[in-house]
Enzyme design. Structure first.
Site, short mmCIF file in Angstrom:
data_model
loop_
_atom_site.label_atom_id
_atom_site.label_comp_id
_atom_site.label_asym_id
_atom_site.label_seq_id
_atom_site.Cartn_x
_atom_site.Cartn_y
_atom_site.Cartn_z
N SER A 22 -10.82 0.40 3.42
CA SER A 22 -10.00 -0.01 4.65
C SER A 22 -9.07 1.27 5.16
O SER A 22 -8.25 1.86 4.39
CB SER A 22 -8.94 -1.09 4.13
OG SER A 22 -9.71 -2.19 3.87
N ARG B 173 0.79 -1.20 0.05
CA ARG B 173 -0.01 -0.14 -0.16
C ARG B 173 1.00 1.24 0.23
O ARG B 173 0.69 2.23 0.68
CB ARG B 173 -0.85 0.10 1.15
CG ARG B 173 -1.77 -1.31 1.51
CD ARG B 173 -2.84 -1.38 0.25
NE ARG B 173 -3.76 -2.69 0.29
CZ ARG B 173 -3.31 -3.72 -0.10
NH1 ARG B 173 -2.22 -3.80 -0.84
NH2 ARG B 173 -3.96 -4.95 0.03
N GLU C 233 -3.90 4.16 6.28
CA GLU C 233 -4.05 4.21 4.67
C GLU C 233 -4.17 5.53 4.11
O GLU C 233 -3.40 5.93 3.16
CB GLU C 233 -4.95 2.81 4.03
CG GLU C 233 -4.37 1.54 4.37
CD GLU C 233 -5.20 0.82 3.29
OE1 GLU C 233 -5.45 1.13 2.23
OE2 GLU C 233 -4.99 -0.58 3.63
#
Length: 347
Positions: free
Chosen positions: A247, A171, A343
């Protein structure tokens, strides 16, 4: 891959509510809708916006606005998708940075070019996908990445990036670190191998296929796509109905020794061995075990079906969501000794 260049109109005091999936009513000092690489380049030399900080927004699915943005927001609306070449081993497809990611994935399947189906229904745009190195259900975007083109927002230069230069991580990429805020991704090319096999290593995908009466070994790409879409719709809230950014936390990765000590205390911990010997933990499980699933702090809450997702119940601010995130991180660190990383980009 884009509409012809034209003069860029500036939009002062522009509301960003419709441009972030949390639905926060932040405002930009000025905004501009961008439909071509040339328009990005022209603003690098435009005296009207000289000295202003710049932010490129696609779908706004990976950003938390905690305040107004005192600068120039560039709304990436560069469209287009095409098969640009093929060889004996693969198809090479290119899409504009402003293309909707899910629609692009569905288009590749409709054109008979599988490979991206595990990444179905991930919110956002094609241009945002490399920044985050999006991933789901056993596949990361980098595995099918070929190259991208981006405009240097300081100079207006069009720059080509290969995978090595993008420095993809979990990520993560160059564009979230050293290149953050400097480049606008205008087109991405993907390599889709003609020798295709389904990625069905995740139990959820295998179960969904079985529920549909499909033998996993004989699954077609469209079967996997449909299964992933069904799973995500069952687990994740629609941002149009309940503001969220998908998320909110990365699944933490720890070394084998730390995992052994943790498993001795928590024998049912959910984990995934990694090729380098480390172990990935399920952040949602950690959050759930700390009692946060379904709980709220004011108008910000943890989703009742997926503990990784923080939601805006209505009227929450970015600061409210961050306060909730910090409380969750504190509790997970206190119980498990594991630090969760967020994130989304917080501004």
């Amino acid at each position: 891959m884009s509409r012809p260049d034209s003069a860029v109109s500036l939009l002062p005091d522009y509301s960003l509510r419709a441009h972030n999936t949390f639905g926060f009513d932040a405002r930009a000092r000025v905004a501009a809708r961008i439909g071509s690489p040339g328009q990005f380049a022209s603003l690098a030399r435009d005296p009207r916006v000289a000295g202003l900080d710049r932010l490129v927004l696609g779908g706004g699915s990976n950003v938390v606005f905690t305040r107004d943005f005192d600068g120039l927001v560039l709304l990436d609306e560069i469209r287009g998708r095409a098969l640009v070449r093929e060889d004996d081993g693969a198809w090479y497809v290119e899409a504009g940075g402003g293309e909707n990611w899910h629609a692009f994935v569905e288009w590749t399947l409709a054109e008979g070019m599988p490979g991206l189906e595990n990444l179905a229904l991930i919110p956002g745009t094609v241009g945002a996908a490399p920044i985050q190195n999006i991933g789901a259900y056993g596949l990361e975007m980098k595995e099918h990445f070929a190259s991208l083109r981006a405009v240097d927002l300081a100079t207006g230069e069009l720059v080509e990036f290969d995978a090595a230069r993008c420095a993809f991580g979990y990520r993560d990429s160059f564009f979230k670190r050293d290149g953050r805020g400097r480049f606008a991704i205008v087109a991405v090319t993907f390599r889709l191998p003609k020798a295709w096999t389904p990625r069905i290593g995740y139990a959820d995908v295998a179960r969904e296929l079985a529920a549909r009466g499909i033998d996993a070994r004989a699954a077609r790409a469209r079967d996997v796509f449909d299964a992933v879409v069904a799973i995500r719709r069952a687990k994740l809230p629609d941002p149009l109905a309940l503001g969220n950014a998908g998320s909110f936390f990365k699944n933490p990765v720890i070394d084998a020794q730390a995992f052994a000590a943790l498993r001795a205390r928590e024998p049912d911990i959910v984990s995934y061995p990694q090729p380098d010997g480390r172990v990935k933990l399920a952040a949602g499980w950690l959050i759930d075990r700390c009692g946060w699933k379904g709980r709220a702090l004011g108008a910000a809450a943890v989703h009742e079906r997926q503990a990784l997702v923080l939601v805006n119940l209505g009227g929450a601010s970015g600061a409210d969501v961050l306060a909730l995130a910090h409380a969750i991180r504190r509790d997970v660190l206190g119980r498990f000794g594991v630090e969760l990383e967020m994130e989304p980009v917080c501004l």
